[in-house]
Design an enzyme around this catalytic site. Structure first.
Site, PDB file in Angstrom:
ATOM      1  CG  HIS A 137      -0.566  -0.106   2.533  1.00  0.00           C
ATOM      2  ND1 HIS A 137      -0.043  -0.820   3.070  1.00  0.00           N
ATOM      3  CD2 HIS A 137       0.273   1.500   3.680  1.00  0.00           C
ATOM      4  CE1 HIS A 137       1.574  -0.435   4.794  1.00  0.00           C
ATOM      5  NE2 HIS A 137       0.719   1.083   4.510  1.00  0.00           N
ATOM      6  CG  ASP A 151       0.247  -3.989   2.418  1.00  0.00           C
ATOM      7  OD1 ASP A 151       0.358  -3.136   1.495  1.00  0.00           O
ATOM      8  OD2 ASP A 151       0.416  -3.674   3.936  1.00  0.00           O
ATOM      9  CB  SER A 211       3.461   1.340   6.319  1.00  0.00           C
ATOM     10  OG  SER A 211       2.519   1.912   6.878  1.00  0.00           O
TER      11      SER A 211
END
Length: 310
Positions: A153, A183, A262
């Protein structure tokens, strides 16, 4: 053949041919007579001087030996062996007088050179000739050739990717593999630092609730930043509010993580990567950390780049 006699040319007194005493040779072996010729007297002096020189050197050697024994004998004295009590006392003294680095500090230091800042760009809708930043995240180098593991993402939909290494080296990067259902994305930079060292990968199978972990990344683009906490759960599931993410088998942790973390590494106290920070539980629109974060296990992440199972 009869040898011809050699005679002196000096005149001799009459009648001295038969009864003149024979002079001793300068090199005669007789020792009980005093030297009478200059050569004998010189040889006698040389022999006498040599004896005294030898005696002086011998005495000097004895003196030096005695001095050496006197100087070094204290260092050669027997010393008692250290006991466990002595060792414990030394360790306790060090702990009481020295400021030792924390376990989380040492773990973060071992991984920091492999953490990269990831920036994603898209075309500027107002000016298609320029790009604007669309996302920011973190990545971790997992191979010597600079291969980077991050979140899908973070790079999804990007026109251009740029990574910044620990020493400030910047490079464009391309996506060479994705596992959207986990992801995960794999990046390959165009150039890398000369002294780049990849992270050491561990195993999440050894984790248990309560184990210490450290998250390293670029929350809100600030970093590299370090936060520490513990594993608060294993084999967790996460579903985003928009329904785009539905992940399972995750590590739950409470080390502070925010947007920008992230794709960064979650490491154990030995500095080994055990997971990739993927999401934070955020039931509000504040997009801030409330104490629960999730990481994809390194086993799942490894399969994204073809690493063998642990």
């Amino acid at each position: 053949m009869k040898r011809e006699a050699v005679f002196s040319k000096s005149p001799r007194p009459a009648g001295s041919d038969k009864h003149a005493p024979t002079e001793p040779s300068p090199f005669s072996s007789q020792t009980n007579s005093k030297p009478s010729t200059p050569i004998q007297r010189r040889l006698s002096k040389i022999k006498s001087g040599w004896r005294w020189d030898f005696l002086a050197v011998f005495l000097m050697g004895i003196v030096c030996s005695l001095l050496a024994v006197g100087v070094f004998s204290p260092a050669l004295q027997w010393r008692p062996a250290l006991t466990q009590k002595d060792i414990d006392a030394a360790v306790l003294h060090t702990l009481q007088t020295k400021d030792l680095p924390s376990a989380s500090s040492k773990a973060a230091a071992s991984i920091q050179g492999a953490v990269v800042h990831v920036q994603a760009y898209v075309a500027d809708p107002k000016n298609k000739d320029s790009d604007i930043e669309s996302g920011v995240g973190t990545g971790v180098v997992i191979k010597d050739d600079g291969t980077i593991l991050t979140n899908f993402h973070v790079v999804s939909g990007a026109k251009k990717l740029r990574v910044t290494f620990f020493d400030g080296t910047e490079s464009d990067a391309t996506v060479i593999g994705v596992q959207a259902d986990k992801d995960l994305a794999v990046l390959k930079p165009q150039k890398i630092p000369d002294d780049l060292e990849p992270a050491i990968l561990g195993s999440s199978q050894q984790l248990a609730p309560g184990d210490g972990v450290v998250a390293v990344g670029f929350p809100f683009g600030i970093g590299p930043s370090v936060s520490s906490g513990v594993v608060s759960g294993l084999n967790r599931q996460f579903k985003s509010q928009d329904g785009k993410q539905n992940l399972s088998g995750l590590i739950q942790f409470d080390a502070a993580a925010n947007p920008g973390n992230s794709g960064g590494p979650l490491i154990n106290m030995s500095g080994e990567v055990v997971g990739i920070v993927t999401a934070i539980l955020n039931p509000t629109s504040a997009r801030t950390f409330i104490g629960i974060g999730f990481a994809t296990t390194i086993e799942s992440a490894g399969s994204a780049v073809g690493l063998p199972p642990f």
